[in-house]
Enzyme design. Structure first.
Site, short mmCIF file in Angstrom:
data_model
loop_
_atom_site.label_atom_id
_atom_site.label_comp_id
_atom_site.label_asym_id
_atom_site.label_seq_id
_atom_site.Cartn_x
_atom_site.Cartn_y
_atom_site.Cartn_z
N GLN A 41 7.46 -14.91 12.42
CA GLN A 41 7.21 -14.22 13.52
C GLN A 41 5.91 -13.92 13.69
O GLN A 41 5.62 -13.00 14.84
CB GLN A 41 7.51 -12.22 12.67
CG GLN A 41 6.85 -12.18 11.07
CD GLN A 41 6.83 -10.65 10.87
OE1 GLN A 41 8.23 -11.47 10.41
NE2 GLN A 41 6.91 -9.59 9.96
N HIS A 56 1.09 -1.20 0.19
CA HIS A 56 0.03 -0.20 -0.01
C HIS A 56 1.31 1.94 -0.28
O HIS A 56 1.69 1.21 0.05
CB HIS A 56 -0.92 -0.26 1.32
CG HIS A 56 -0.38 -0.25 2.75
ND1 HIS A 56 0.71 0.57 3.16
CD2 HIS A 56 -0.82 -0.93 3.84
CE1 HIS A 56 1.72 0.02 4.14
NE2 HIS A 56 0.46 -0.86 4.36
N GLU A 57 0.50 2.59 -0.15
CA GLU A 57 1.17 3.91 -0.22
C GLU A 57 1.74 4.02 1.24
O GLU A 57 3.22 4.13 0.64
CB GLU A 57 0.40 5.16 0.69
CG GLU A 57 0.42 6.43 -0.34
CD GLU A 57 1.08 6.33 -1.60
OE1 GLU A 57 2.64 6.53 -2.01
OE2 GLU A 57 0.81 5.36 -2.69
N GLY A 58 1.90 3.14 1.89
CA GLY A 58 2.33 3.50 3.09
C GLY A 58 4.27 2.53 2.71
O GLY A 58 5.34 3.37 3.24
N HIS A 59 3.99 1.24 2.09
CA HIS A 59 5.41 0.38 1.33
C HIS A 59 5.59 1.06 1.05
O HIS A 59 7.11 1.69 0.43
CB HIS A 59 4.62 -0.26 0.88
CG HIS A 59 4.73 -1.73 2.22
ND1 HIS A 59 3.34 -2.14 2.66
CD2 HIS A 59 4.48 -1.95 2.84
CE1 HIS A 59 2.55 -2.77 2.95
NE2 HIS A 59 3.59 -2.94 3.44
N SER A 77 -2.53 -0.26 6.42
CA SER A 77 -1.52 -1.36 7.22
C SER A 77 -2.16 -2.39 5.91
O SER A 77 -3.47 -2.05 5.65
CB SER A 77 -2.15 -1.57 8.96
OG SER A 77 -1.57 -2.85 9.04
N GLN A 123 10.21 -2.32 15.52
CA GLN A 123 10.28 -3.21 14.95
C GLN A 123 12.02 -2.18 14.29
O GLN A 123 13.17 -3.41 14.62
CB GLN A 123 9.03 -3.21 13.99
CG GLN A 123 10.15 -3.98 12.61
CD GLN A 123 9.51 -4.38 11.24
OE1 GLN A 123 8.89 -5.44 11.67
NE2 GLN A 123 9.76 -4.02 10.25
N GLY A 156 9.24 1.74 8.54
CA GLY A 156 8.77 2.60 8.29
C GLY A 156 8.48 3.08 9.95
O GLY A 156 8.33 1.78 10.60
P1 AMP Z 1 4.81 -4.90 6.63
O1 AMP Z 1 4.81 -5.36 5.27
O2 AMP Z 1 3.45 -4.51 7.74
O3 AMP Z 1 5.86 -5.20 6.98
O4 AMP Z 1 5.54 -4.03 6.66
C1 AMP Z 1 7.37 -3.53 5.41
C2 AMP Z 1 7.73 -2.47 6.00
O5 AMP Z 1 6.77 -0.72 5.67
C3 AMP Z 1 7.42 -1.89 7.15
O6 AMP Z 1 8.75 -1.46 7.40
C4 AMP Z 1 6.95 -1.05 8.20
O7 AMP Z 1 6.95 -0.18 9.17
C5 AMP Z 1 6.78 -0.52 6.36
N1 AMP Z 1 4.84 0.52 6.79
C6 AMP Z 1 3.91 -0.40 6.88
N2 AMP Z 1 2.78 0.25 6.45
C7 AMP Z 1 2.90 1.87 7.09
C8 AMP Z 1 2.76 3.57 7.13
N3 AMP Z 1 1.78 3.53 6.93
N4 AMP Z 1 3.49 4.07 6.90
C9 AMP Z 1 4.58 3.83 6.85
N5 AMP Z 1 5.81 2.62 6.97
C10 AMP Z 1 4.39 1.68 7.00
#
Ligand code: AMP
Length: 293
Positions: free
Chosen positions: A73, A47-50, A197, A165, A159
């Protein structure tokens, strides 16, 4: 096996690599060309966060995005099996931000028979999410170390959404002398404030609405802090009140911790983080806000 996704990125085909050995030799060849490698480790369902992490790669650097839903995990009864997976769509998104390579190892490749070597970061894993997920950060640290050894990045981007983490990875890199830098990126939110998320898709419309209380609680507590309230318990109580007003919320924790050690604090006299984990139906959401001195 190296698969070539049929899309051109800057005149080159984007690679999806599944084998660790091939990832290592491919990264070696990128390094030999004199390029810097940026790694963004993810579990996919992007998503946009990634994407915001991917956009942090500098200029001509070579971007590798790893996509691996890491079984070690997840605790028993957590959402490992049901975790959303969509490599095809993820590849399109990586391509849209100029990513050149996806590393998507399989579970057997990452954890061969008789696998028995793990990384345990001792203290900062104890508090916050470590209380209810005692094996989680050992799984995270171990898999991230393996991703570093496979993709050989000059820097890796994480992130602040997963604040604990991020601190665990920074600690591991320092303690084990990994020859790379950790870059952090701010939390990306939906327009209404909900932190993005992959797990937000578990939320029903009612739960989605109730989940807005998390950001509201963090913002209101920070306002209280900015107005001079330094007492951690008072700030926590304020956040509790706001989230408790939502019937669908099951609060796991709300804490105010030292931003470096992640130990609970009584008074905000150094940089601190207010962090929380709250369940809505089958979604466990985390969020945080930094309280700077
Ligand atoms: P995940 O796929 O949930 O394991 O996240 C992969 C990476 O993306 C991690 O470093 C997270 O902290 C980051 N991340 C996930 N959601 C967000 C968000 N909303 N804003 C910024 N980084 C994010």
């Amino acid at each position: 096996m190296v698969l070539f996704v049929q899309t051109l990125v800057n005149g080159q085909l984007m690679k999806i690599i599944h084998s660790i050995k091939q990832m290592q030799s491919f990264s070696e060849s990128v390094r030999r060309e004199g390029k810097k490698i940026a790694l963004v480790p993810t579990m996919g369902s992007l998503h946009e966060g990634h994407l915001s992490l991917m956009r942090k790669k500098a200029g001509e650097d070579f971007l590798i995005v790893s996509i691996f839903v890491n079984p070690t995990q997840f605790g028993q009864g957590e959402d490992y099996e049901g975790y959303p997976r969509d490599l095809e769509n993820d590849a399109k998104l990586v391509e849209s931000v100029g990513g050149e390579c996806i590393f998507a190892p399989d579970v057997v490749g990452m954890y061969p028979e008789f696998f028995q070597t793990t990384i345990k970061v001792a203290y900062i894993t104890k508090n916050l999410c470590g209380i209810s997920r005692p094996a989680h950060f050992e799984g995270v640290a171990t898999v991230v170390a393996k991703l570093f050894l496979a993709a050989k990045p000059h820097y890796a981007i994480f992130g602040e959404k997963d604040f604990q983490q991020l601190m665990v990875i920074k600690r591991m890199v320092k303690d084990l002398n990994f020859d790379l830098e950790i870059v952090s990126a701010p939390i990306v939110r939906e327009n209404d404030g909900l932190a993005m998320s992959s797990r937000n898709r578990y939320l029903s419309p009612e739960e989605r609405k109730a989940a807005l209380s998390l950001f509201r609680a963090l913002i209101e507590s920070r306002k209280l802090y900015d107005a001079g309230q330094l007492d951690a318990d008072a700030l926590i109580e304020h956040a509790y009140k706001i989230i408790r007003s939502e019937k669908l919320a099951r609060i796991e924790y709300i804490k105010v911790c030292d931003a470096e050690t992640l130990e609970d604090i009584k008074t905000v006299s150094r940089n601190a983080v207010m962090a929380l984990a709250v369940h809505f139906g089958r979604a466990r959401l985390i969020d945080n806000i930094v309280l700077r001195v």
